[in-house]
Motif scaffolding. Structure first.
Motif, PDB file in Angstrom:
ATOM      1  N   GLY A  65       0.776  -1.240   0.000  1.00  0.00           N
ATOM      2  CA  GLY A  65       0.000   0.000   0.000  1.00  0.00           C
ATOM      3  C   GLY A  65       0.801   1.280   0.000  1.00  0.00           C
ATOM      4  N   MET A  66       2.099   1.198  -0.287  1.00  0.00           N
ATOM      5  CA  MET A  66       2.907   2.420  -0.336  1.00  0.00           C
ATOM      6  C   MET A  66       2.746   3.105  -1.687  1.00  0.00           C
ATOM      7  N   LYS A  67       2.967   4.418  -1.689  1.00  0.00           N
ATOM      8  CA  LYS A  67       2.856   5.188  -2.919  1.00  0.00           C
ATOM      9  C   LYS A  67       3.994   4.853  -3.878  1.00  0.00           C
ATOM     10  N   LYS A  68       3.758   5.178  -5.151  1.00  0.00           N
ATOM     11  CA  LYS A  68       4.820   5.031  -6.143  1.00  0.00           C
ATOM     12  C   LYS A  68       5.888   6.106  -5.929  1.00  0.00           C
ATOM     13  N   ILE A  69       7.101   5.826  -6.380  1.00  0.00           N
ATOM     14  CA  ILE A  69       8.166   6.820  -6.325  1.00  0.00           C
ATOM     15  C   ILE A  69       7.712   8.025  -7.153  1.00  0.00           C
ATOM     16  N   PRO A  70       7.721   9.226  -6.585  1.00  0.00           N
ATOM     17  CA  PRO A  70       7.184  10.385  -7.310  1.00  0.00           C
ATOM     18  C   PRO A  70       8.054  10.795  -8.495  1.00  0.00           C
ATOM     19  N   LYS A  71       7.383  11.264  -9.532  1.00  0.00           N
ATOM     20  CA  LYS A  71       8.066  11.840 -10.687  1.00  0.00           C
ATOM     21  C   LYS A  71       8.330  13.331 -10.405  1.00  0.00           C
ATOM     22  N   PRO A  72       9.273  13.934 -11.110  1.00  0.00           N
ATOM     23  CA  PRO A  72       9.606  15.341 -10.854  1.00  0.00           C
ATOM     24  C   PRO A  72       8.405  16.275 -10.848  1.00  0.00           C
ATOM     25  N   ALA A  73       7.449  16.051 -11.737  1.00  0.00           N
ATOM     26  CA  ALA A  73       6.286  16.934 -11.829  1.00  0.00           C
ATOM     27  C   ALA A  73       5.340  16.785 -10.643  1.00  0.00           C
TER      28      ALA A  73
END
Length: 206
Positions: A65-73
């Motif tokens: 249930g962890m979030k995805k690694i964020p993209k720069p935007a």
């Protein structure tokens, strides 16, 4: 003041290394991964140590249930940090040039160092807050829901600095070359202030 001005210019210029080298690294090692998974954190985004590391980390995170690694935007920090670092580098270089020509006192160098310290502390606080949210704000519909003895959801927050065990993974979180260049640059600016202070004092005693 010429020597201190040169040191100030060199120290400030080292910050520009953050545009090319990673600031931090988080690595996850486990028995099922002969080659540890890892990600380098730059001031403008996050990259995997290897081609598929981000994809594999996101796949593992999905199950708990962890979030995805964020993209720069997706993070304002990746837009703001380059502006802050670039601005501080240019300001420091300008102060160094002014100091070289004896247009300002060494106190300006110390002021730059103090401002950089404050910005660095705020940056680390923000980074730790992101890690906390990343490791604790879990999707309630996750496929795997693990709890502690009290029945509370487990904390998967990677350490801000150091090594920590997370389930069967060992997480390592340490500075990379960009951070060391920044630390070295800040140290040089502190030396620049000290050298300039001694120079001014010597001239006043003549």
């Amino acid at each position: 003041m010429k020597k201190s001005g040169i040191l100030m210019i060199l120290g400030s210029a080292l910050l520009l290394g953050l545009f090319y080298f990673p600031l931090w690294n988080i690595t996850l090692g486990a028995p099922q991964y002969p080659e540890p998974l890892g990600m380098d954190i730059y001031i403008s985004g996050i990259e995997g140590n290897s081609e598929f590391d981000i994809q594999n980390i996101d796949g593992l995170n999905h199950y708990i249930g962890m979030k995805k690694i964020p993209k720069p935007a997706e993070m304002w920090e990746f837009k703001t940090f380059p502006l802050v670092i670039g601005g501080m580098a240019c300001l420091g270089i300008l102060l160094g040039i002014l100091g070289f020509f004896k247009k300002i006192s060494p106190k300006w160098f110390l002021g730059w160092f103090a401002l950089m310290m404050v910005l660095g502390i705020l940056g680390m606080y923000d980074f730790n807050a992101w890690l906390t949210d990343y490791g604790t704000n879990l999707d309630p519909k996750a496929i795997i829901k693990l709890t502690d003895e009290a029945g509370n959801p487990l904390n998967y927050k990677p350490p801000l600095f150091g090594t920590e065990k997370i389930l069967n993974f060992t997480a390592h979180s340490y500075p990379r070359l960009g951070a060391w260049l920044m630390f070295a640059g800040m140290f040089l600016t502190l030396v620049a202030w000290w050298v300039g202070k001694k120079s001014v004092k010597a001239q006043n005693n003549l």
